[in-house]
Design a protein around this motif. Structure first.
Motif, PDB file in Angstrom:
ATOM      1  N   THR A  37       0.887  -1.387  -0.011  1.00  0.00           N
ATOM      2  CA  THR A  37       0.104   0.138   0.155  1.00  0.00           C
ATOM      3  C   THR A  37       0.745   1.342  -0.031  1.00  0.00           C
ATOM      4  N   GLU A  38       2.106   1.056  -0.043  1.00  0.00           N
ATOM      5  CA  GLU A  38       3.216   2.120  -0.037  1.00  0.00           C
ATOM      6  C   GLU A  38       3.950   2.157  -1.226  1.00  0.00           C
ATOM      7  N   GLY A  39       4.058   3.108  -2.031  1.00  0.00           N
ATOM      8  CA  GLY A  39       4.869   2.890  -3.261  1.00  0.00           C
ATOM      9  C   GLY A  39       3.868   3.874  -4.426  1.00  0.00           C
ATOM     10  N   PHE A  40       4.234   3.576  -5.843  1.00  0.00           N
ATOM     11  CA  PHE A  40       3.919   4.586  -6.761  1.00  0.00           C
ATOM     12  C   PHE A  40       3.537   3.706  -7.953  1.00  0.00           C
ATOM     13  N   VAL A  41       2.501   4.175  -9.015  1.00  0.00           N
ATOM     14  CA  VAL A  41       2.117   3.576 -10.203  1.00  0.00           C
ATOM     15  C   VAL A  41       2.694   4.937 -11.186  1.00  0.00           C
ATOM     16  N   ASN A  42       3.747   4.310 -12.026  1.00  0.00           N
ATOM     17  CA  ASN A  42       4.578   5.160 -12.901  1.00  0.00           C
ATOM     18  C   ASN A  42       4.159   4.670 -14.069  1.00  0.00           C
ATOM     19  N   VAL A  43       3.646   5.691 -15.201  1.00  0.00           N
ATOM     20  CA  VAL A  43       3.416   5.478 -16.616  1.00  0.00           C
ATOM     21  C   VAL A  43       4.386   6.261 -17.409  1.00  0.00           C
ATOM     22  N   THR A  44       4.940   5.766 -18.416  1.00  0.00           N
ATOM     23  CA  THR A  44       5.864   6.541 -19.524  1.00  0.00           C
ATOM     24  C   THR A  44       5.172   6.270 -20.707  1.00  0.00           C
ATOM     25  N   LYS A  45       4.950   7.165 -21.526  1.00  0.00           N
ATOM     26  CA  LYS A  45       4.222   7.212 -22.811  1.00  0.00           C
ATOM     27  C   LYS A  45       5.174   7.660 -23.791  1.00  0.00           C
TER      28      LYS A  45
END
Length: 305
Positions: free
Chosen positions: A127-135
């Motif tokens: 529940t700790e962290g990140f969602v990263n999206v690179t386009k």
């Protein structure tokens, strides 16, 4: 036994994974639905993922498939879910052609069921962290979006990503149903996006439809078609087009050779002298590429040139 028989029947009447795209409410709502059963099963088999890891990876792959369909031409994207759970990071690549690949850092994660009797994806992701999206949109610099993990269940996390990073109110439903033999019974999901011009009453109606919707895997397992799934949420949905979804990895022996060449002359010489051979395994598809001493020496000669 019933699930196993259904799985056998599904294999006999195997459906190609596909995605549909549509609009509703006079174009003020955009909707996508996708079946990813074969895609998730293919990657489960390649990476030997345990059930909870399969569910987490499959939910991410499903979201990636839909987000890829939002792109155009040669555009592509990478999703990285990096939480503090035992699964480590989840990575998924997708493009506008319906081609998807992915992996998890620790595929052999399986946890006891959660309080709802479901696979504990939140416990695996953290529940700790990140969602990263690179386009990669073909511009000089790629687009990068990042939001903190707010749930770990992933559907809610992607919903949060669209709201905060792309300023598009969205509802994301993704799911994976795993059999007792660890194989994937069904996988899929939907994304519904609210565009400008909707009234509060219209938004309330959509929210109520989504709030009372059974889990997407329940509906797909019951045999609902993607069109029927979207109609349960948006009765007036108009399907505009569809596309096939499939696993595809970009790795090849030639690419691996180029990677070895990029190591440089001295490192290649050290590899030949100390190991006399090399095995390079692709993270995304788990394909192994073997090189004997003679082949490495040939690559070394290329590196010198």
């Amino acid at each position: 036994m019933a699930k196993r028989q259904r799985r056998l029947n599904d294999l006999e009447n195997k459906k190609q994974d596909r995605l549909i795209r549509g609009t509703a409410m006079d174009g003020r709502v955009r909707a996508f639905a996708v079946q990813t059963t074969e895609l998730v099963e293919e990657l489960r088999r390649r990476h030997d993922t345990f059930p909870t890891a399969t569910a987490a990876m499959g939910r991410t792959l499903t979201a990636a498939a839909i987000m890829g369909a939002m792109l155009k031409g040669e555009e592509k994207l990478t999703i990285q879910v990096k939480g503090d759970g035992p699964i480590g990071q989840i990575v998924a690549d997708a493009n506008a052609k319906g081609e998807v690949r992915g992996y998890v850092s620790n595929p052999h994660v399986h946890l006891p069921s959660n309080s709802m009797g479901k696979l504990d994806v939140r416990g695996a992701v953290g529940t700790e962290g990140f969602v990263n999206v690179t386009k990669d949109l073909g511009l000089k610099e790629p687009y990068r979006g990042s939001v903190p993990i707010i749930s770990g269940e992933l559907g809610e996390d992607f919903t949060y990503y669209f709201a905060k990073s792309e300023q598009t109110p969205s509802a994301v439903g993704v799911g994976v149903l795993v059999d007792t033999d660890n194989s994937v019974i069904v996988a899929g999901g939907f994304i519904v996006q609210l565009l400008p011009g909707l009234s509060d009453d219209e938004i309330t109606v959509i929210e109520k439809s989504i709030g009372t919707l059974p889990p997407v895997t329940t509906l797909l397992d019951q045999g609902l078609e993607l069109e029927q799934l979207l109609s349960r949420i948006l009765p007036d949905v108009q399907v505009l087009d569809e596309m096939d979804i499939r696993f595809r990895c970009e790795c090849s022996r030639e690419r691996v050779e180029q990677t070895l060449i990029s190591l440089g002359q001295s490192e290649m010489e050290q590899l030949i002298e100390e190991e006399g051979q090399a095995e390079v395994v692709c993270q995304f598809c788990n394909e192994a590429y073997d090189f004997n001493k003679e082949q490495l020496e040939t690559i070394l000669e290329q590196a010198k040139n």
